[in-house]
Design an enzyme around this catalytic site. Structure first.
Site, PDB file in Angstrom:
ATOM      1  N   SER A 150       0.791  -1.232   0.000  1.00 21.12           N
ATOM      2  CA  SER A 150       0.000   0.000   0.000  1.00 21.12           C
ATOM      3  C   SER A 150       0.820   1.277   0.000  1.00 21.12           C
ATOM      4  O   SER A 150       0.257   2.370  -0.116  1.00 21.12           O
ATOM      5  CB  SER A 150      -0.972   0.013   1.188  1.00 21.12           C
ATOM      6  OG  SER A 150      -2.122  -0.712   0.870  1.00 21.12           O
ATOM      7  N   THR A 207      -4.147 -13.445   3.605  1.00 22.69           N
ATOM      8  CA  THR A 207      -3.496 -14.227   4.652  1.00 22.69           C
ATOM      9  C   THR A 207      -4.193 -15.566   4.888  1.00 22.69           C
ATOM     10  O   THR A 207      -3.825 -16.307   5.780  1.00 22.69           O
ATOM     11  CB  THR A 207      -3.470 -13.442   5.978  1.00 22.69           C
ATOM     12  OG1 THR A 207      -4.818 -13.069   6.323  1.00 22.69           O
ATOM     13  CG2 THR A 207      -2.631 -12.185   5.834  1.00 22.69           C
ATOM     14  N   TYR A 257     -10.692   2.217   5.671  1.00 26.88           N
ATOM     15  CA  TYR A 257      -9.629   1.929   4.706  1.00 26.88           C
ATOM     16  C   TYR A 257     -10.076   0.810   3.776  1.00 26.88           C
ATOM     17  O   TYR A 257     -10.384  -0.290   4.223  1.00 26.88           O
ATOM     18  CB  TYR A 257      -8.367   1.524   5.455  1.00 26.88           C
ATOM     19  CG  TYR A 257      -7.136   1.432   4.614  1.00 26.88           C
ATOM     20  CD1 TYR A 257      -6.309   2.541   4.451  1.00 26.88           C
ATOM     21  CD2 TYR A 257      -6.787   0.247   3.976  1.00 26.88           C
ATOM     22  CE1 TYR A 257      -5.163   2.461   3.685  1.00 26.88           C
ATOM     23  CE2 TYR A 257      -5.652   0.168   3.207  1.00 26.88           C
ATOM     24  CZ  TYR A 257      -4.832   1.274   3.063  1.00 26.88           C
ATOM     25  OH  TYR A 257      -3.701   1.188   2.286  1.00 26.88           O
ATOM     26  N   SER A 258     -10.114   1.097   2.479  1.00 27.28           N
ATOM     27  CA  SER A 258     -10.562   0.120   1.491  1.00 27.28           C
ATOM     28  C   SER A 258      -9.707   0.212   0.241  1.00 27.28           C
ATOM     29  O   SER A 258      -9.631   1.266  -0.402  1.00 27.28           O
ATOM     30  CB  SER A 258     -12.031   0.351   1.124  1.00 27.28           C
ATOM     31  OG  SER A 258     -12.419  -0.477   0.041  1.00 27.28           O
ATOM     32  N   GLY A 277       2.713  -0.288   4.191  1.00 22.47           N
ATOM     33  CA  GLY A 277       2.031  -1.219   3.307  1.00 22.47           C
ATOM     34  C   GLY A 277       2.399  -2.648   3.586  1.00 22.47           C
ATOM     35  O   GLY A 277       3.463  -2.942   4.146  1.00 22.47           O
TER      36      GLY A 277
END
Length: 355
Positions: free
Chosen positions: A78, A139, A175-176, A311
């Site tokens: 990110s 993950t 946060y997207s 990120g």
């Protein structure tokens, strides 16, 4: 994950007489602590009043035990977002788009709520758009199913567009990564070129970021690099190779700590944006937790305001921050093994920024 690692700096500012060798020793200790907490490797670049220090700890490869290079490339996750945001703001400066334009005006039919979601909301994660990675968490044990798959940005947007908004646009923060996938499509619509080509032309080439790239579908990291690992049960799986189209304009870039330093130094130094737009970029809303337009911003307990982004992407974690006057900068890449957690990453940034 393609998400931010929060920056919560909490350390005491040392005196100006702090010896240079002691600062280097402190940096080595900080790197080694990250490895002791489970990372396979880490490299750190610290800049303080023009003095550059680099350290590395751990191994770049669990098989060969090659040491980590302080010049190695890595996936920045990110930390891609400030590059995308900078290109968008350059387009604003060129009067090709406005921050408060509804996305429907430029990408008609892409989003069901495109008439109420603006460019500014996408940049600041206040659009309410569903996070597409909730449907494919990086993950999870399902990661191998889509690790090498090609994704068009429309594929990722379709996942989000099929879900209701998390909140009414402009009223809250969440946060997207979906926001930045849309922004990548917006850059292409306005310029007629892929977002990665615009980042290369507008940022990489002018700044001499010769070891940075937008990889597209290329699964390998070019040049020397540490291998990234992901925990699967009690074992570690080498996930260095992956198709980064899954991250796209939300997190696909590859770089080095030296190149990221060139970027943050140029950004705070006024080389990339007019002063008024940089001020917009670093001005968070009261409810965004310090997140502005593609940047995390915070005034640390040492009294230093820092801006930048962190990120994560399978195998790799990144931090890239600078003080507003550019005199303090920290860039780091971690290769994950059995850790570390976010707290250890926060502690690392604490020690470097406020030492």
């Amino acid at each position: 994950m393609i998400g931010k690692l929060s920056l919560l700096v909490a350390a005491t500012l040392l005196t100006q007489t702090f010896p240079a060798h002691a600062a280097q020793d402190s940096l080595h200790r900080a790197a080694q602590e990250i490895v002791d907490l489970g990372a396979t490797g880490v490299q750190i670049r610290s800049v303080r009043d023009g003095r550059v220090r680099t350290v590395a700890a751990g191994v770049a490869d669990l098989v060969t035990h090659e040491p980590v290079s302080t010049e190695g490339r890595f996936r920045i996750g990110s930390t891609t977002k400030p590059f995308v945001a900078t290109v968008l703001l350059q387009l604003v400066a060129e009067h090709r788009i406005r921050l408060d334009d509804p996305i429907e005006e430029h990408l008609p039919g892409l989003l069901p709520d495109g008439k109420t979601i603006t460019v500014r909301m996408l940049l600041q994660h206040t659009s309410g758009l569903y996070e597409y990675l909730r449907n494919m968490p990086l993950t999870s044990d399902d990661f191998p199913k889509y690790r090498f798959k090609h994704f068009e940005p429309e594929d990722l947007i379709e996942i989000a567009a099929a879900k209701p908004l998390d909140f009414r646009p402009g009223t809250a923060y969440s946060y997207s990564n979906t926001n930045y996938v849309v922004l990548g499509m917006l850059i292409e619509r306005i310029t007629g070129r892929p977002w990665g080509a615009e980042v290369t032309e507008r940022i990489f080439l002018p700044l001499g970021m010769d070891h940075s790239s937008a990889p597209g579908d290329r699964i390998r990291i070019p040049g020397r690099h540490a291998r990234g690992y992901q925990q699967a049960g009690r074992s570690l799986v080498d996930v260095t190779e992956m198709n980064p189209s899954l991250a796209g304009s939300a997190g696909a870039l590859i770089s080095t700590t030296a190149d990221l330093d060139r970027f943050v130094r140029a950004l705070v130094g006024g080389r990339l944006l007019p002063r008024t737009l940089f001020a917009e970029m670093t001005r968070p809303l009261p409810f965004t937790g310090g997140y502005a337009l593609g940047l995390e911003t915070r005034t640390t307990p040492c009294g230093v305001t820092v801006i930048g982004h962190s990120g994560g992407i399978p195998g790799y974690g990144t931090v890239a921050f600078a003080s507003l006057d550019g005199t303090r900068r920290v860039l780091a890449s971690l290769t994950f093994g059995h850790g570390p957690g976010d707290d250890a990453v926060r502690a690392l940034v604490d020690k470097v920024v406020c030492a």
